[in-house]
Design a protein around this motif. Structure first.
Motif, PDB file in Angstrom:
ATOM      1  N   ARG A 187       0.850  -1.205   0.000  1.00 35.48           N
ATOM      2  CA  ARG A 187       0.000   0.000   0.000  1.00 35.48           C
ATOM      3  C   ARG A 187       0.878   1.244   0.000  1.00 35.48           C
ATOM      4  N   GLN A 188       0.598   2.148  -0.908  1.00 34.72           N
ATOM      5  CA  GLN A 188       1.397   3.375  -1.055  1.00 34.72           C
ATOM      6  C   GLN A 188       0.462   4.578  -1.034  1.00 34.72           C
ATOM      7  N   ILE A 189       0.722   5.491  -0.113  1.00 34.94           N
ATOM      8  CA  ILE A 189      -0.142   6.673   0.029  1.00 34.94           C
ATOM      9  C   ILE A 189       0.722   7.933  -0.008  1.00 34.94           C
ATOM     10  N   LEU A 190       0.317   8.880  -0.828  1.00 30.42           N
ATOM     11  CA  LEU A 190       1.011  10.177  -0.909  1.00 30.42           C
ATOM     12  C   LEU A 190       0.276  11.195  -0.042  1.00 30.42           C
ATOM     13  N   VAL A 191       1.040  11.855   0.814  1.00 29.96           N
ATOM     14  CA  VAL A 191       0.488  12.916   1.672  1.00 29.96           C
ATOM     15  C   VAL A 191       1.268  14.190   1.372  1.00 29.96           C
ATOM     16  N   HIS A 192       0.578  15.290   1.151  1.00 30.16           N
ATOM     17  CA  HIS A 192       1.327  16.542   1.085  1.00 30.16           C
ATOM     18  C   HIS A 192       0.598  17.667   1.797  1.00 30.16           C
ATOM     19  N   ALA A 193       1.383  18.675   2.205  1.00 29.55           N
ATOM     20  CA  ALA A 193       0.839  19.787   2.993  1.00 29.55           C
ATOM     21  C   ALA A 193       1.584  21.066   2.633  1.00 29.55           C
ATOM     22  N   SER A 194       0.944  22.193   2.898  1.00 28.41           N
ATOM     23  CA  SER A 194       1.547  23.520   2.686  1.00 28.41           C
ATOM     24  C   SER A 194       2.012  23.726   1.250  1.00 28.41           C
ATOM     25  N   ILE A 195       1.173  23.348   0.299  1.00 26.83           N
ATOM     26  CA  ILE A 195       1.417  23.740  -1.100  1.00 26.83           C
ATOM     27  C   ILE A 195       1.127  25.236  -1.224  1.00 26.83           C
ATOM     28  N   HIS A 196       0.293  25.738  -0.317  1.00 25.60           N
ATOM     29  CA  HIS A 196       0.020  27.175  -0.202  1.00 25.60           C
ATOM     30  C   HIS A 196       0.740  27.709   1.035  1.00 25.60           C
ATOM     31  N   GLY A 197       1.599  28.714   0.821  1.00 28.71           N
ATOM     32  CA  GLY A 197       2.466  29.193   1.893  1.00 28.71           C
ATOM     33  C   GLY A 197       1.733  29.555   3.169  1.00 28.71           C
ATOM     34  N   ARG A 198       0.662  30.317   3.041  1.00 23.65           N
ATOM     35  CA  ARG A 198       0.003  30.860   4.239  1.00 23.65           C
ATOM     36  C   ARG A 198      -0.720  29.805   5.069  1.00 23.65           C
ATOM     37  N   GLU A 199      -0.791  28.568   4.578  1.00 19.61           N
ATOM     38  CA  GLU A 199      -1.541  27.526   5.289  1.00 19.61           C
ATOM     39  C   GLU A 199      -0.618  26.626   6.106  1.00 19.61           C
ATOM     40  N   TYR A 200       0.440  27.213   6.647  1.00 15.94           N
ATOM     41  CA  TYR A 200       1.542  26.406   7.176  1.00 15.94           C
ATOM     42  C   TYR A 200       1.246  25.649   8.461  1.00 15.94           C
ATOM     43  N   TYR A 201       0.097  25.832   9.079  1.00 18.42           N
ATOM     44  CA  TYR A 201      -0.215  25.021  10.272  1.00 18.42           C
ATOM     45  C   TYR A 201      -0.369  23.532   9.947  1.00 18.42           C
ATOM     46  N   VAL A 202      -0.603  23.203   8.691  1.00 19.79           N
ATOM     47  CA  VAL A 202      -0.778  21.784   8.364  1.00 19.79           C
ATOM     48  C   VAL A 202       0.554  21.039   8.258  1.00 19.79           C
ATOM     49  N   THR A 203       1.674  21.779   8.233  1.00 18.20           N
ATOM     50  CA  THR A 203       2.979  21.093   8.228  1.00 18.20           C
ATOM     51  C   THR A 203       3.261  20.397   9.573  1.00 18.20           C
ATOM     52  N   PRO A 204       3.192  21.112  10.716  1.00 16.56           N
ATOM     53  CA  PRO A 204       3.374  20.375  11.979  1.00 16.56           C
ATOM     54  C   PRO A 204       2.297  19.306  12.186  1.00 16.56           C
ATOM     55  N   LEU A 205       1.120  19.505  11.614  1.00 12.33           N
ATOM     56  CA  LEU A 205       0.083  18.461  11.708  1.00 12.33           C
ATOM     57  C   LEU A 205       0.585  17.145  11.111  1.00 12.33           C
ATOM     58  N   VAL A 206       1.046  17.162   9.857  1.00 13.72           N
ATOM     59  CA  VAL A 206       1.440  15.890   9.230  1.00 13.72           C
ATOM     60  C   VAL A 206       2.752  15.370   9.823  1.00 13.72           C
ATOM     61  N   MET A 207       3.638  16.277  10.301  1.00 14.55           N
ATOM     62  CA  MET A 207       4.868  15.822  10.953  1.00 14.55           C
ATOM     63  C   MET A 207       4.542  15.100  12.265  1.00 14.55           C
ATOM     64  N   LYS A 208       3.604  15.651  13.028  1.00 19.81           N
ATOM     65  CA  LYS A 208       3.226  15.025  14.304  1.00 19.81           C
ATOM     66  C   LYS A 208       2.499  13.706  14.061  1.00 19.81           C
ATOM     67  N   MET A 209       1.668  13.663  13.013  1.00 17.11           N
ATOM     68  CA  MET A 209       1.011  12.398  12.672  1.00 17.11           C
ATOM     69  C   MET A 209       2.045  11.344  12.296  1.00 17.11           C
ATOM     70  N   ALA A 210       3.068  11.759  11.539  1.00 20.53           N
ATOM     71  CA  ALA A 210       4.144  10.822  11.182  1.00 20.53           C
ATOM     72  C   ALA A 210       4.829  10.293  12.439  1.00 20.53           C
ATOM     73  N   GLU A 211       5.060  11.181  13.417  1.00 27.88           N
ATOM     74  CA  GLU A 211       5.697  10.754  14.676  1.00 27.88           C
ATOM     75  C   GLU A 211       4.830   9.724  15.397  1.00 27.88           C
ATOM     76  N   TYR A 212       3.523   9.991  15.474  1.00 26.97           N
ATOM     77  CA  TYR A 212       2.620   9.049  16.149  1.00 26.97           C
ATOM     78  C   TYR A 212       2.647   7.679  15.472  1.00 26.97           C
ATOM     79  N   TYR A 213       2.560   7.673  14.149  1.00 26.53           N
ATOM     80  CA  TYR A 213       2.532   6.394  13.425  1.00 26.53           C
ATOM     81  C   TYR A 213       3.866   5.657  13.570  1.00 26.53           C
ATOM     82  N   ALA A 214       4.979   6.404  13.528  1.00 21.82           N
ATOM     83  CA  ALA A 214       6.295   5.772  13.689  1.00 21.82           C
ATOM     84  C   ALA A 214       6.403   5.106  15.054  1.00 21.82           C
ATOM     85  N   ALA A 215       5.841   5.744  16.080  1.00 17.49           N
ATOM     86  CA  ALA A 215       5.953   5.230  17.448  1.00 17.49           C
ATOM     87  C   ALA A 215       4.946   4.123  17.742  1.00 17.49           C
TER      88      ALA A 215
END
Ligand SMILES: [Zn+2]
Length: 322
Positions: free
Chosen positions: A80-108
């Motif tokens: 299974r391969q899933i592409l996730v992307h965030a902050s393609i629009h500069g001003r919407e940058y709160y979604v970057t720590p969102l996906v980084m933190k989700m990655a941390e949760y899944y890794a742990a």
């Protein structure tokens, strides 16, 4: 009765969730401004603490000299391969720590899932736009870029990259057909001189051509909405993207918004992924307030979106088909 149910559901979404496994450090923090540099340090830390499930690479070079981070979460050869992307629009940058933190949760916490699923995550597609939205024209060290960005202004509203091109209109399908558009380089709404003229666009195109993604999830702000419909897509693409959107809706409570009056693509990532690459998916518009206001929303984004990745993954076969 209905009111009671709504309150119960919203409380469930705002529970605080500890991302770390027992004894593991908390890496991604929602405190303060989440810059490109912080994201890179967090990617390094995640790959150090979770080397079995996290790796990363840096691709291309933007106008302001940023390389684009591509984080791999899970077994790269997983079925299974899933592409996730965030902050393609500069001003919407709160979604970057969102996906980084989700990655941390899944890794742990989700090692088993990550043996059968690989998430290819681009947490900040547009680091130049994010840097401009966060700090204005001084984001550019180059005098010409500094003068251009300073002339345009609208820093906190900046959606484009440093060239003044909206990456989410720069894809080679329906290019230049958006109804509201700027005629030239601007903080938003300008598609660029030609399709795929921007490196941020080509990084996403390359990822789509190099991988066989089952689906994509694109994180934007704002509206607490989910979009999945791309005009002129096939009925099969519509049905699959609708199913993915419904799964995200069931996980997050965000409302699905479908505007069937759109008659043509407009150069967006979703148009390109669905119609040209055959990859279904949806766009998730988090929150109600754009940065720099409402920084306290991010923890809520996290608890609300956290389980959507594994719920979406469960839609796809966990064993290789051959
Ligand atoms: Zn957006």
């Amino acid at each position: 009765m209905m009111m009671v149910l709504v309150i119960a559901v919203s409380l469930a979404y705002t529970n605080t969730i500890d991302s770390s496994a027992e004894g593991a450090p908390e890496i991604v923090s929602f405190e303060g401004i989440y810059t490109y540099e912080r994201m890179l340090l967090d990617a390094q830390a995640l790959s150090t603490y979770y080397p079995d499930v996290v790796s990363y690479e840096l691709r291309a070079q933007t106008a302001l000299g940023h390389q684009i981070l591509v984080l791999r979460l899970g077994n790269p050869s997983a079925p299974r391969q899933i592409l996730v992307h965030a902050s393609i629009h500069g001003r919407e940058y709160y979604v970057t720590p969102l996906v980084m933190k989700m990655a941390e949760y899944y890794a742990a916490n989700e090692k088993e899932l990550l043996s059968t699923t690989c998430f290819t995550i681009v947490p900040m597609v547009n680091p130049d736009g994010v840097s401009i939205a966060q700090s204005g024209a001084i984001a550019a060290s180059d005098a010409n870029y500094q003068a251009f960005i300073g002339f345009i202004g609208h820093y906190s509203a900046w959606k484009s990259n440093a060239n003044g091109v909206d990456i989410n209109r720069n894809f080679p399908i329906g290019f230049g057909l958006a109804e509201t558009r700027m005629p030239s380089n601007s903080y938003a709404f300008y598609e660029g001189i030609a399709p795929s003229s921007e490196v941020e666009t080509t990084v996403l195109e390359q990822l789509l051509s190099e991988n066989s993604f089952d689906c994509y999830l694109a994180y934007h702000m704002r509206g607490n909405l989910i979009y999945f419909y791309t005009p002129t897509c096939s009925p099969e693409m519509f049905a699959m993207s609708q199913l993915i959107a419904a799964t995200v809706h069931n996980s997050t409570g965000y409302r699905i918004d479908v505007d069937l009056s759109d008659t043509h693509p407009n150069g967006s990532f979703a148009d390109y992924a669905q119609i040209m690459c055959g990859v279904p998916g949806c766009t998730i518009e988090c929150g109600t307030t754009l940065p720099p206001a409402g920084a306290d929303q991010v923890a809520g984004f996290y608890s609300r979106n956290l389980y959507s990745w594994k719920n979406v993954a469960s839609l796809f076969a966990s064993e290789a088909s051959n």
